[in-house]
Design a protein around this motif. Structure first.
Motif, PDB file in Angstrom:
ATOM      1  N   UNK A 217       6.391  -3.204 -19.214  1.00 26.49           N
ATOM      2  CA  UNK A 217       5.541  -4.480 -18.814  1.00 26.49           C
ATOM      3  C   UNK A 217       6.065  -4.791 -17.446  1.00 26.49           C
ATOM      4  N   UNK A 218       7.376  -5.204 -17.358  1.00 30.44           N
ATOM      5  CA  UNK A 218       7.985  -5.423 -16.013  1.00 30.44           C
ATOM      6  C   UNK A 218       8.092  -4.580 -14.954  1.00 30.44           C
ATOM      7  N   UNK A 219       8.062  -3.148 -15.485  1.00 30.67           N
ATOM      8  CA  UNK A 219       7.965  -2.204 -14.394  1.00 30.67           C
ATOM      9  C   UNK A 219       6.551  -2.041 -13.802  1.00 30.67           C
ATOM     10  N   UNK A 220       5.465  -2.353 -14.395  1.00 32.85           N
ATOM     11  CA  UNK A 220       4.004  -2.390 -14.148  1.00 32.85           C
ATOM     12  C   UNK A 220       3.967  -3.402 -13.135  1.00 32.85           C
ATOM     13  N   UNK A 221       4.526  -4.629 -13.600  1.00 31.44           N
ATOM     14  CA  UNK A 221       4.613  -5.847 -12.427  1.00 31.44           C
ATOM     15  C   UNK A 221       5.134  -5.445 -11.229  1.00 31.44           C
ATOM     16  N   UNK A 222       6.259  -4.943 -11.255  1.00 31.03           N
ATOM     17  CA  UNK A 222       7.076  -4.772 -10.035  1.00 31.03           C
ATOM     18  C   UNK A 222       6.233  -3.598  -9.204  1.00 31.03           C
ATOM     19  N   UNK A 223       5.590  -2.647  -9.946  1.00 23.95           N
ATOM     20  CA  UNK A 223       4.845  -1.635  -9.135  1.00 23.95           C
ATOM     21  C   UNK A 223       3.806  -2.210  -8.572  1.00 23.95           C
ATOM     22  N   UNK A 224       3.020  -3.338  -9.267  1.00 21.13           N
ATOM     23  CA  UNK A 224       1.769  -3.795  -8.825  1.00 21.13           C
ATOM     24  C   UNK A 224       2.201  -4.731  -7.595  1.00 21.13           C
ATOM     25  N   UNK A 225       3.295  -5.495  -7.878  1.00 23.53           N
ATOM     26  CA  UNK A 225       3.517  -6.330  -6.486  1.00 23.53           C
ATOM     27  C   UNK A 225       4.215  -5.717  -5.401  1.00 23.53           C
ATOM     28  N   UNK A 226       4.840  -4.487  -5.524  1.00 24.12           N
ATOM     29  CA  UNK A 226       5.075  -3.542  -4.451  1.00 24.12           C
ATOM     30  C   UNK A 226       3.962  -3.010  -3.684  1.00 24.12           C
ATOM     31  N   UNK A 227       3.004  -2.616  -4.504  1.00 20.53           N
ATOM     32  CA  UNK A 227       1.674  -1.930  -3.956  1.00 20.53           C
ATOM     33  C   UNK A 227       0.898  -3.230  -3.281  1.00 20.53           C
ATOM     34  N   UNK A 228       0.795  -4.241  -3.652  1.00 20.85           N
ATOM     35  CA  UNK A 228       0.262  -5.635  -3.036  1.00 20.85           C
ATOM     36  C   UNK A 228       0.870  -5.795  -1.265  1.00 20.85           C
ATOM     37  N   UNK A 229       2.252  -5.846  -1.641  1.00 20.21           N
ATOM     38  CA  UNK A 229       2.913  -6.347  -0.585  1.00 20.21           C
ATOM     39  C   UNK A 229       2.876  -5.313   0.734  1.00 20.21           C
ATOM     40  N   UNK A 230       2.903  -3.838  -0.028  1.00 22.37           N
ATOM     41  CA  UNK A 230       2.860  -2.808   1.053  1.00 22.37           C
ATOM     42  C   UNK A 230       1.593  -2.684   1.781  1.00 22.37           C
ATOM     43  N   UNK A 231       0.394  -3.115   0.924  1.00 20.30           N
ATOM     44  CA  UNK A 231      -0.836  -2.908   1.623  1.00 20.30           C
ATOM     45  C   UNK A 231      -1.038  -4.047   2.895  1.00 20.30           C
ATOM     46  N   UNK A 232      -0.589  -5.256   2.345  1.00 22.73           N
ATOM     47  CA  UNK A 232      -0.641  -6.121   3.280  1.00 22.73           C
ATOM     48  C   UNK A 232       0.282  -5.895   4.576  1.00 22.73           C
ATOM     49  N   UNK A 233       1.381  -5.498   4.389  1.00 25.03           N
ATOM     50  CA  UNK A 233       2.359  -5.153   5.468  1.00 25.03           C
ATOM     51  C   UNK A 233       1.735  -4.188   6.342  1.00 25.03           C
ATOM     52  N   UNK A 234       1.213  -3.074   5.804  1.00 23.33           N
ATOM     53  CA  UNK A 234       0.769  -1.943   6.493  1.00 23.33           C
ATOM     54  C   UNK A 234      -0.616  -2.438   7.336  1.00 23.33           C
ATOM     55  N   UNK A 235      -1.350  -3.287   6.785  1.00 25.08           N
ATOM     56  CA  UNK A 235      -2.509  -3.659   7.553  1.00 25.08           C
ATOM     57  C   UNK A 235      -2.030  -4.485   8.644  1.00 25.08           C
ATOM     58  N   UNK A 236      -1.151  -5.425   8.687  1.00 31.87           N
ATOM     59  CA  UNK A 236      -0.820  -6.334   9.475  1.00 31.87           C
ATOM     60  C   UNK A 236      -0.207  -5.470  10.787  1.00 31.87           C
ATOM     61  N   UNK A 237       0.790  -4.609  10.389  1.00 30.20           N
ATOM     62  CA  UNK A 237       1.690  -3.884  11.439  1.00 30.20           C
ATOM     63  C   UNK A 237       0.764  -2.740  12.128  1.00 30.20           C
ATOM     64  N   UNK A 238      -0.077  -2.062  11.262  1.00 31.57           N
ATOM     65  CA  UNK A 238      -0.635  -1.085  11.970  1.00 31.57           C
ATOM     66  C   UNK A 238      -1.768  -1.682  13.123  1.00 31.57           C
ATOM     67  N   UNK A 239      -2.370  -2.826  12.881  1.00 33.42           N
ATOM     68  CA  UNK A 239      -3.307  -3.369  13.702  1.00 33.42           C
ATOM     69  C   UNK A 239      -2.648  -3.724  15.013  1.00 33.42           C
ATOM     70  N   UNK A 240      -1.415  -4.323  14.905  1.00 33.74           N
ATOM     71  CA  UNK A 240      -0.784  -4.968  16.079  1.00 33.74           C
ATOM     72  C   UNK A 240      -0.256  -3.556  16.686  1.00 33.74           C
ATOM     73  N   UNK A 241       0.329  -2.569  16.031  1.00 36.58           N
ATOM     74  CA  UNK A 241       1.011  -1.168  16.671  1.00 36.58           C
ATOM     75  C   UNK A 241      -0.189  -0.580  17.519  1.00 36.58           C
ATOM     76  N   UNK A 242      -1.257  -0.503  16.702  1.00 39.68           N
ATOM     77  CA  UNK A 242      -2.185   0.456  17.543  1.00 39.68           C
ATOM     78  C   UNK A 242      -2.484  -0.110  18.810  1.00 39.68           C
ATOM     79  N   UNK A 243      -3.004  -1.534  18.637  1.00 39.69           N
ATOM     80  CA  UNK A 243      -3.037  -2.149  20.133  1.00 39.69           C
ATOM     81  C   UNK A 243      -2.057  -2.202  21.095  1.00 39.69           C
ATOM     82  N   UNK A 244      -0.864  -2.559  20.647  1.00 36.95           N
ATOM     83  CA  UNK A 244       0.292  -2.513  21.485  1.00 36.95           C
ATOM     84  C   UNK A 244       0.311  -1.255  22.057  1.00 36.95           C
ATOM     85  N   UNK A 245       0.395  -0.046  21.400  1.00 34.36           N
ATOM     86  CA  UNK A 245       0.667   1.373  22.157  1.00 34.36           C
ATOM     87  C   UNK A 245      -0.622   1.762  22.977  1.00 34.36           C
ATOM     88  N   UNK A 246      -1.678   1.112  22.435  1.00 37.50           N
ATOM     89  CA  UNK A 246      -3.108   1.873  23.382  1.00 37.50           C
ATOM     90  C   UNK A 246      -3.464   0.996  24.450  1.00 37.50           C
TER      91      UNK A 246
END
Length: 714
Positions: A359-388
């Protein structure tokens, strides 16, 4: 990780169809998911996914370098790589650093919320090391091991692999550039073609390939040697890990048309993918990598790289590894790797658990996925603009400014903590009349009454570094099993006269008595010599490590000083609750060897060992000593030596100073307003100093000849 940043900008090898390598993208997502699943659901087990990333990272960077040096410059001019390097490093750092800074910032917050103050400084050091990509070396120097995750694990321990990749990414382009400068074709026809012969008739590509082969082979041999000597160090060591990177780099030299048969390439991908999926079930990577077993995930990665197509998905493997869910995993793979470990560690810390259920492992995995999605979206939007869209100075600020801010905060916080620890130790060096330590316990002298409300020293946050001063002399042999660690080192820095020569030896549980013994030696004009290897008591047991090597030569070394007495450990108290105290046979046999040379030995009884870190326990319980105490009978039997006296060597005298550590019923963490333990069993140097009267009385009774007017004759 490195592979995440490079593929998106790689130049294609000559002869290859331009485009993206869909199989690699999919394998990357699957391998990273396996890392998370094995860590979270497998109690920290290693999946082999990190080894896959090392291979992929080196492949893409080398492929990119070859593409750059193979491509002729307009007009046939000689290459000027400064602009290329600037663009490359800005691109890589922009894709890697912002996400890591976000996670490391969260780790600092989590440390403040859930980690005891006793661990602050080590965590700050690791956060700083992770930010600057040398966490693997920090882990080696701080003597951590990469085992199962638990509340005591470092929340940034997983950054070691990013450090190895980052170091490779920093050095490899400059090595290629140096080789090109030496062996690239000079100005003339076709300048810039890396295949053309340069200095000495050798082409850059040939020399680069030969250099990579040599470095890879040397690294693999070194990995085998280091794994055998000290596998934990080998696990984190950049040089013993390089062969995995080198293997990925080597396959980048293989022409795309080397094997055009699609069924061979297709089969290679499926076999490689299958090997990656089962690797964590077959091998215990935490205890075996980067040795021979690591050939499995490395070989699997090479098979996938060999079979991968370029351009539109071609073949069943490419299409299967390009479906939406797999592409999604690949997109957030780097962020998922960054987030899952600290989420797991902090969750266990907050719940005060050493493992997690489903049960805790599923919670950890779920939180990790949510944080990863949010981080990726934030960083990728900024990085694409900065590099281009942005100029290179502005683009460079995207990774560098957050990195500098994080580093500044981390260093500042660490310095504040370190200054406080130093101030606490300075106060502990000058104890007040209320801080009497062992003097508060009943013994040969009347117990001193103290105010229980008075401040105790050293503080729990400074206790761990309250070591015996001899450790600062640089003559204590390391506990590690590494080349040279079996040599017997001698600390001969305390010569207070020629009355007697005393040798202190037998591991850290002997040397913890050094402060009291040194004071006695100074008062009575003895020469005190310390011959010590941490984690290694006197023994004849052959364990095949550097402790055995050290023990093989230590008796001869001790005898060369013709000592009047050897002071060593007399018994071993286990950390395990159900394991009784003992006097190991190997220890007795070493004492007998000294007896054959006419050398008297004093064995000091082992100190109680707690099932928890004592200073940390005090922090977590608000300094309440009752919450961190231990029943004396649980560790120290009252009649232990009486039952063994007849079997002990004639030259061995036992000193039992348990009454200077524990009360009649309880062993408390704080005695006489002095903190007794610096970890789970070793005394603080401050408390050891307060045991001097008890130790002096015990020595007078056991070895009266030491205090006679004339030296005894051996």
């Amino acid at each position: 990780m490195g592979a995440f940043a490079v593929q998106q900008q790689t130049a294609v090898r000559p002869g290859a169809k331009a485009g993206y390598m869909h199989e690699i993208d999919g394998v990357r997502g699957i391998a990273l998911t396996l890392v998370m699943l094995f860590h979270v659901f497998g109690n920290g087990r290693v999946s082999g996914g990190v080894d896959v990333f090392l291979v992929l990272s080196a492949y893409f960077l080398t492929r990119k370098l070859l593409g750059y040096f193979d491509r002729p410059e307009p007009g046939g001019g000689r290459k000027r790589p400064a602009a290329w390097l600037r663009k490359h490093f800005i691109g890589v750092s922009t894709r890697l650093i912002p996400s890591s800074v976000i996670v490391l910032s969260a780790v600092l917050i989590g440390t403040w919320l859930w980690v005891p103050a006793t661990r602050y400084l080590q965590t700050f050091r690791e956060v700083f090391a992770s930010a600057l990509y040398y966490e693997n070396w920090e882990l080696i120097s701080s003597q951590l091991s990469y085992g199962a995750a638990g509340p005591d694990s470092s929340p940034v321990q997983h950054f070691w692999s990013l450090a190895v990749q980052g170091q490779f990414f920093l050095v490899w382009p400059f090595l290629a550039l140096a080789l090109y400068a030496a062996f690239g074709r000079r100005r003339g026809a076709g300048a810039g073609d890396a295949r053309a012969a340069g200095a000495g008739g050798f082409s850059f590509r040939a020399v680069f390939l030969a250099t990579t082969v040599v470095l890879t082979v040397v690294s693999f041999v070194w990995a085998l040697i280091l794994v055998d000597a000290d596998q934990t160090v080998a696990y984190f060591n950049t040089f013993s890990r390089f062969w995995e990177l080198g293997a990925g780099a080597l396959i980048a030299f293989i022409p795309a048309a080397f094997c055009a048969r699609s069924w061979v390439r297709e089969g290679g991908i499926w076999v490689g993918l299958g090997m990656i999926l089962v690797c964590g079930f077959i091998f215990d990577g935490a205890r075996e990598f980067p040795g021979v077993p690591a050939l499995w995930p490395v070989g699997a990665s090479l098979l996938v790289l060999f079979g991968a197509t370029r351009g539109a998905p071609d073949g069943w493997a490419a299409r299967a590894l390009s479906v939406g869910p797999v592409k999604f995993l690949a997109r957030i793979a780097y962020q998922l790797y960054l987030w899952h470990w600290p989420v797991l560690v902090f969750t266990m810390r907050a719940r005060d658990e050493t493992s997690v259920g489903w049960d805790v492992a599923i919670f950890v995995a779920a939180v990790s996925f949510v944080l990863s999605i949010l981080t990726e979206r934030l960083v990728s939007s900024v990085s694409r603009r900065s590099l281009q869209e942005w100029s290179w100075p502005r683009a460079a600020a995207v990774p560098l400014v957050p990195l500098m801010l994080l580093s500044t905060v981390t260093v500042g916080w660490a310095q504040a903590v370190n200054q406080q620890r130093k101030a606490d130790l300075a106060a502990a060096a000058q104890l007040s009349p209320e801080q009497v330590g062992a003097g508060a316990l009943a013994g040969p002298h009347p117990a001193v009454r103290v105010d229980p409300e008075a401040r105790f020293l050293p503080t729990p946050t400074s206790a761990f570094i309250d070591l015996a001063p001899i450790y600062h002399e640089g003559c204590i042999q390391s506990h590690r099993d590494e080349p040279g660690a079996g040599e017997v080192l001698v600390c001969d820095v305390d010569d207070f006269g020629a009355e007697r020569t005393v040798v202190l030896t037998g591991g850290s549980f002997s040397v913890q008595w050094y402060p009291a013994l040194r004071s006695i030696a100074e008062q009575h004009h003895w020469r005190l010599i310390v011959i010590e290897k941490d984690g290694c008591r006197l023994t004849t047991e052959q364990t095949g490590d550097t402790c055995s090597d050290w023990n093989g030569d230590v008796i001869r070394t001790i005898a060369s000083y013709d000592p009047d007495l050897v002071f060593t450990l007399g018994s071993v108290v286990s950390f395990e609750a159900d394991t009784p105290e003992e006097i190991p046979t190997g220890m007795v046999e070493q004492v007998e060897k000294l007896g054959e040379l006419g050398i008297e030995v004093v064995g000091i009884r082992g100190t109680p060992k707690f099932p928890f870190d004592v200073p940390e326990c005090l922090v977590e319980h608000g300094g309440d000593p009752e919450a961190c105490s231990l029943p004396r009978s649980q560790k120290l039997a009252s009649d232990f030596f009486e039952t063994l006296a007849a079997d002990l060597p004639a030259n061995l005298s036992i000193l039992d100073l348990s009454d200077a550590l524990c009360g009649p019923v309880v062993c408390e963490p704080i005695v006489g307003n002095v903190l007794v333990y610096r970890d789970d069993g070793h005394m603080t140097s401050t408390y050891a100093r307060t045991t001097e009267p008890a130790l002096l009385d015990a020595l007078r009774e056991a070895e009266p000849q030491l205090f006679s007017a004339q030296p005894a004759t051996n």
